[in-house]
Design an enzyme around this catalytic site. Structure first.
Site, PDB file in Angstrom:
ATOM      1  CE  LYS A  61      -1.654   1.385   4.139  1.00 49.74           C
ATOM      2  NZ  LYS A  61      -1.255   2.935   4.503  1.00 49.74           N
ATOM      3  CG  ASN A  62       2.573   2.539   3.424  1.00 51.52           C
ATOM      4  OD1 ASN A  62       1.176   3.100   3.192  1.00 51.52           O
ATOM      5  ND2 ASN A  62       2.905   2.304   4.833  1.00 51.52           N
ATOM      6  NE  ARG A 114      -0.757  11.378   8.245  1.00 54.06           N
ATOM      7  CZ  ARG A 114      -0.535  12.733   8.412  1.00 54.06           C
ATOM      8  NH1 ARG A 114      -1.788  13.455   8.961  1.00 54.06           N
ATOM      9  NH2 ARG A 114       0.283  13.298   8.325  1.00 54.06           N
ATOM     10  CB  CYS A 155      -4.239  10.111  12.246  1.00 51.36           C
ATOM     11  SG  CYS A 155      -2.655   9.638  12.348  1.00 51.36           S
ATOM     12  NE  ARG A 190       1.574  10.121  10.715  1.00 48.33           N
ATOM     13  CZ  ARG A 190       0.823   9.311  10.279  1.00 48.33           C
ATOM     14  NH1 ARG A 190      -0.225   8.991  10.674  1.00 48.33           N
ATOM     15  NH2 ARG A 190       1.118   8.810   8.990  1.00 48.33           N
ATOM     16  CG  ASP A 200       3.511   0.961   9.407  1.00 47.97           C
ATOM     17  OD1 ASP A 200       4.054   1.392   8.389  1.00 47.97           O
ATOM     18  OD2 ASP A 200       3.566   2.186  10.542  1.00 47.97           O
ATOM     19  CB  VAL A 247       8.712   6.053  14.472  1.00 49.98           C
ATOM     20  CG1 VAL A 247       8.051   6.799  13.050  1.00 49.98           C
ATOM     21  CG2 VAL A 247       9.809   5.235  14.202  1.00 49.98           C
ATOM     22  NE  ARG A 259      -7.169   4.404   6.137  1.00 53.89           N
ATOM     23  CZ  ARG A 259      -6.759   5.660   6.582  1.00 53.89           C
ATOM     24  NH1 ARG A 259      -6.928   5.980   7.729  1.00 53.89           N
ATOM     25  NH2 ARG A 259      -5.840   6.407   5.823  1.00 53.89           N
TER      26      ARG A 259
HETATM   27  C1  EPZ Z   1       4.826   6.772   6.526  1.00 53.31           C
HETATM   28  O1  EPZ Z   1       3.986   7.721   7.065  1.00 53.31           O
HETATM   29  C2  EPZ Z   1       3.588   5.669   6.383  1.00 53.31           C
HETATM   30  N1  EPZ Z   1       2.516   5.924   5.497  1.00 53.31           N
HETATM   31  C3  EPZ Z   1       3.264   5.267   7.655  1.00 53.31           C
HETATM   32  O2  EPZ Z   1       2.524   4.084   7.520  1.00 53.31           O
HETATM   33  C4  EPZ Z   1       4.353   4.775   8.324  1.00 53.31           C
HETATM   34  O3  EPZ Z   1       4.174   4.322   9.894  1.00 53.31           O
HETATM   35  C5  EPZ Z   1       5.637   6.010   8.742  1.00 53.31           C
HETATM   36  O4  EPZ Z   1       5.691   6.460   7.327  1.00 53.31           O
HETATM   37  C6  EPZ Z   1       6.689   5.561   9.239  1.00 53.31           C
HETATM   38  O5  EPZ Z   1       7.399   4.445   8.711  1.00 53.31           O
HETATM   39  C7  EPZ Z   1       2.725   6.088   4.381  1.00 53.31           C
HETATM   40  O6  EPZ Z   1       3.702   5.522   3.757  1.00 53.31           O
HETATM   41  C8  EPZ Z   1       1.363   6.328   3.608  1.00 53.31           C
HETATM   42  P1  EPZ Z   1       7.025   9.845   8.256  1.00 53.31           P
HETATM   43  P2  EPZ Z   1       4.561   9.369   7.228  1.00 53.31           P
HETATM   44  O7  EPZ Z   1       6.854  11.171   7.793  1.00 53.31           O
HETATM   45  O8  EPZ Z   1       5.551   9.597   6.006  1.00 53.31           O
HETATM   46  C9  EPZ Z   1       7.604  13.196  12.027  1.00 53.31           C
HETATM   47  C10 EPZ Z   1       0.454   2.635   8.000  1.00 53.31           C
HETATM   48  O9  EPZ Z   1      -0.110   2.081   8.841  1.00 53.31           O
HETATM   49  N2  EPZ Z   1       7.345  14.160  10.901  1.00 53.31           N
HETATM   50  O10 EPZ Z   1       8.051   9.028   7.985  1.00 53.31           O
HETATM   51  O11 EPZ Z   1       3.264   9.985   7.339  1.00 53.31           O
HETATM   52  C11 EPZ Z   1       6.618  12.532  12.033  1.00 53.31           C
HETATM   53  O12 EPZ Z   1       5.568  13.219  12.918  1.00 53.31           O
HETATM   54  C12 EPZ Z   1       0.988   4.232   7.909  1.00 53.31           C
HETATM   55  O13 EPZ Z   1       0.541   2.051   6.574  1.00 53.31           O
HETATM   56  C13 EPZ Z   1       7.603  15.553  11.217  1.00 53.31           C
HETATM   57  O14 EPZ Z   1       7.780  16.127  12.239  1.00 53.31           O
HETATM   58  O15 EPZ Z   1       5.584   9.075   8.482  1.00 53.31           O
HETATM   59  C14 EPZ Z   1       7.035  11.189  12.866  1.00 53.31           C
HETATM   60  O16 EPZ Z   1       7.150  11.284  14.068  1.00 53.31           O
HETATM   61  C15 EPZ Z   1       0.729   4.530   9.254  1.00 53.31           C
HETATM   62  N3  EPZ Z   1       7.391  16.506   9.898  1.00 53.31           N
HETATM   63  C16 EPZ Z   1       8.176  10.982  11.730  1.00 53.31           C
HETATM   64  O17 EPZ Z   1       8.541  12.287  11.237  1.00 53.31           O
HETATM   65  C17 EPZ Z   1       7.051  16.154   8.788  1.00 53.31           C
HETATM   66  O18 EPZ Z   1       7.006  17.013   7.876  1.00 53.31           O
HETATM   67  C18 EPZ Z   1       8.246   9.626  10.611  1.00 53.31           C
HETATM   68  O19 EPZ Z   1       7.057  10.203  10.076  1.00 53.31           O
HETATM   69  C19 EPZ Z   1       7.015  14.762   8.445  1.00 53.31           C
HETATM   70  C20 EPZ Z   1       7.188  13.819   9.551  1.00 53.31           C
END
Ligand code: EPZ
Length: 421
Positions: A22-23, A92, A116, A121, A304, A326, A396
């Site tokens: 999915k991702n 998102r 969420c 996020r 995840d 994370v 989802r």
């Molecule tokens: C991706 O989310 C995945 N979703 C998530 O999977 C996954 O849990 C996550 O990466 C971590 O591996 C998709 O790929 C669609 P991040 P993402 O930006 O990109 C902080 C699932 O269940 N951050 O890597 O939103 C954030 O708060 C989903 O399939 C900022 O501070 O995650 C977090 O603490 C859930 N500012 C950390 O970085 C930003 O601008 C990592 O988040 C962006 C992120």
């Protein structure tokens, strides 16, 4: 709203075919905006989030046909550059159209995704990176507005490795004038898969999958075909289900190399694992042993898989510490696992899980995609019936989960909420 009813205690045995990731499918579909040629994407998982992304592309004006696990997209006729709140609030990952719209059309208006169940996020790193590429960014009335006549290459350092942030910036940089260097980039396999697809379509990208990605911008990308990589989290979830039921399960059409950290932890917990080119077989000759887990960006243990591991450790011998580094609040599954008899103490961003002899089935509430998966894993081993409510969270990201688990021998069925069982 449907619910899933599981009668626990059945050993899972047999083979399960892993669907596309999915991702990976989500950014790949969003990236079709970057060119006007036809894109044919295969091994696309039939899950709600992917259908939502297809709907979003349709709203923007693309022609999207999606049957079974194949999607054909033409985006030459996109005339709208706004991703509306009503759709973004349901997923998102809609923010992934921001970079491509801005790069291709010079403007984009995307609703802020909002928080969420697993944390606030923010998308500040996405926006800071696009500003570094010359975009004018403003936020008002809950919408991000980004404008740029043409993006220009720049040097971007991400304070924290962000998966969709890296994807958004890599896509935007693909059409920028000049060269972009993305430092402290995320290294997840899904990013490499997206880069492979972009390169097939004429993008000039080096270093995807490492923490420094270099992109030399081009004018436009042409169409292309691509097969999405297997879903490593789906594979890990079925392996956890096999381990907790002390079964004998082979996951097929997967990439063991994307699962190293998960396989290592499963082995520490007592699993015997045989890896072949695209299969992993897990058996559990003896009882589960407790082990400590710390979630980290790839190649560390994936966040995840944290909920599924917490469920597994609830029945393991000894005490395990599960640390979530994370996201700031990814413990929605804990209260529900406790209702099933799990002994879990929350200490800040750590769970202290004391293994118990058994879990008992109970009505439980799903709250987010992976927390729901953790409850399913627990229900498969619990004594008696577990009713997982609000399974739309599961839909989802898991394709036909009750069908796949049923084929492995689980006593599981989907039913309308409140049905008598
Ligand atoms: C991706 O989310 C995945 N979703 C998530 O999977 C996954 O849990 C996550 O990466 C971590 O591996 C998709 O790929 C669609 P991040 P993402 O930006 O990109 C902080 C699932 O269940 N951050 O890597 O939103 C954030 O708060 C989903 O399939 C900022 O501070 O995650 C977090 O603490 C859930 N500012 C950390 O970085 C930003 O601008 C990592 O988040 C962006 C992120």
């Amino acid at each position: 709203m449907d619910e899933i009813l599981i009668k626990g205690g059945k050993r899972l045995c047999g083979e399960v075919r892993i669907s596309g990731a999915k991702n990976s499918a989500l950014p790949i579909l969003a990236s079709t905006i970057l060119g006007s040629g036809e894109c044919v994407i295969t091994n696309v998982p039939r899950v709600v989030d992917v259908l939502t992304m297809g709907k979003l592309l349709g709203i923007l004006g693309a022609k999207v046909s999606h049957e079974a696990n194949r999607a054909v997209i033409q985006t030459g006729m996109i005339e709208c550059t706004e991703a509306p709140y009503d759709l973004v609030k349901t997923m998102r990952a809609s923010v992934l159209v921001l970079g491509p719209l801005l790069a291709r059309w010079g403007e984009a208006k995307v609703s802020l995704p909002g928080g969420c169940a697993i944390g606030s996020r923010p998308v500040n790193l996405h926006l800071a990176g696009l500003a570094k590429l010359g975009a004018d960014i403003s936020i008002d009335h809950g919408y991000i507005t980004a404008k740029a006549t043409r993006l220009r290459g720049g040097r971007i350092y991400c304070d924290t490795p962000t998966v969709t942030g890296t994807e958004n910036l890599m896509m935007a940089a693909s059409l920028a004038e000049g060269t972009t260097v993305l430092e402290n980039a995320a290294k997840e396999p899904e990013i490499l898969d997206l880069a492979d697809f972009l390169i097939k379509r004429g993008a000039r990208i080096h270093g995807a999958g490492t923490d420094v990605i270099t992109v030399e911008g081009v004018r436009e990308l042409h169409g292309g075909d691509h097969e999405v990589i297997p879903d490593r989290i789906e594979a890990g979830t079925y392996l956890a289900a096999a381990a907790i039921t002390r079964g004998d399960v082979t996951v097929t059409h997967c990439r063991p190399g994307h699962l190293e950290a998960v396989l290592m932890k499963m082995r520490e917990a007592g699993a015997e694992i045989q890896e072949e080119k695209d299969t992993v077989r897990l058996t559990m000759p003896n009882g589960l042993r407790g082990t400590d887990v710390r979630t980290l960006p790839f190649p560390g243990f994936p966040t995840d898989m944290q909920a599924q591991m917490a469920a597994l450790m609830s029945l393991a011998e000894g005490t395990s510490v599960v640390t979530e580094t994370v996201f700031e609040s990814r413990f929605m599954h804990v209260e529900e696992l406790r209702r099933m008899g799990a002994h879990i103490r929350v200490e800040g961003n750590r769970l202290v899980v004391t293994g118990c002899k058994k879990l008992t089935g109970a009505p439980v509430m799903a709250s987010d995609l992976r927390a729901s998966a953790g409850l399913i894993v627990a229900g498969l081993a619990a004594e008696g019936a577990t009713q997982v409510q609000r399974v739309y969270h599961l839909d989802r990201g898991y394709e036909r989960i009750e069908e796949k688990l049923g084929a492995l021998g689980a006593s599981i069925q989907r039913q309308p909420a409140g049905a008598v069982h």
